[in-house]
Design a protein around this motif. Structure first.
Motif: not given
Ligand code: ZN
Length: 151
Positions: A121-127
């Motif tokens: 989820t954090i990776a998706q936020i960053e993307a």
């Protein structure tokens, strides 16, 4: 002092790219010695008796410099108040809605909570936001019960 530093405060300040003036040393030591996550005004009131030449504007500007250099961090609590913290480790806070007191969630529980955040989820936020998340701030708001805290 609640925080133990690996180096003396003047060297710590210098190692963050700031000149170590007497006022900066006094302010950092005061900030690091409290558990209250003070506002600029509250920190000013704490140090004013010991540093009569200090102004609120200097306190505010110094705290901002500490945050820019990574010596401290600021955050806005649920009631919109800006607080400062010399503890720059990722950790969660609890704010008592009635008293406004703001305390650290015990280190082990903060670490467990932060470790449980879904990395995908954090990776998706960053993307999606085209950013790199560097810090997570979690604040619980509620009411303290009477009696001693179990830490
Ligand atoms: Zn804190």
């Amino acid at each position: 002092m609640r925080t133990t530093f690996l180096q003396p405060v003047p060297e710590l300040i210098c190692s963050h790219g700031l000149r170590c003036t007497r006022q900066r040393r006094v302010l950092f030591e005061a900030l690091a010695s409290t558990h209250t996550h003070p506002t600029a005004e509250a920190l000013f009131e704490m140090v004013a008796p010991h540093a009569p030449d200090l102004s609120l504007a200097t306190v505010y500007n110094t705290l901002k410099a500490f945050c820019r250099s990574g010596l401290a961090r600021e955050f806005t609590s649920g009631n919109g108040t800006v607080h400062f913290d010399a503890n720059i480790d990722n950790h969660a806070h609890f704010q008592d809605r009635r008293s406004g007191n703001l305390v650290d969630v015990p280190k082990g529980l903060s670490a467990r909570l932060l470790a449980s955040l879904p990395k995908d989820t954090i990776a998706q936020i960053e993307a999606r936001l085209h950013c790199k998340v560097e810090q997570v701030h979690i604040e619980f708001v509620g009411q303290s019960h009477a009696g001693p805290a179990v830490v």
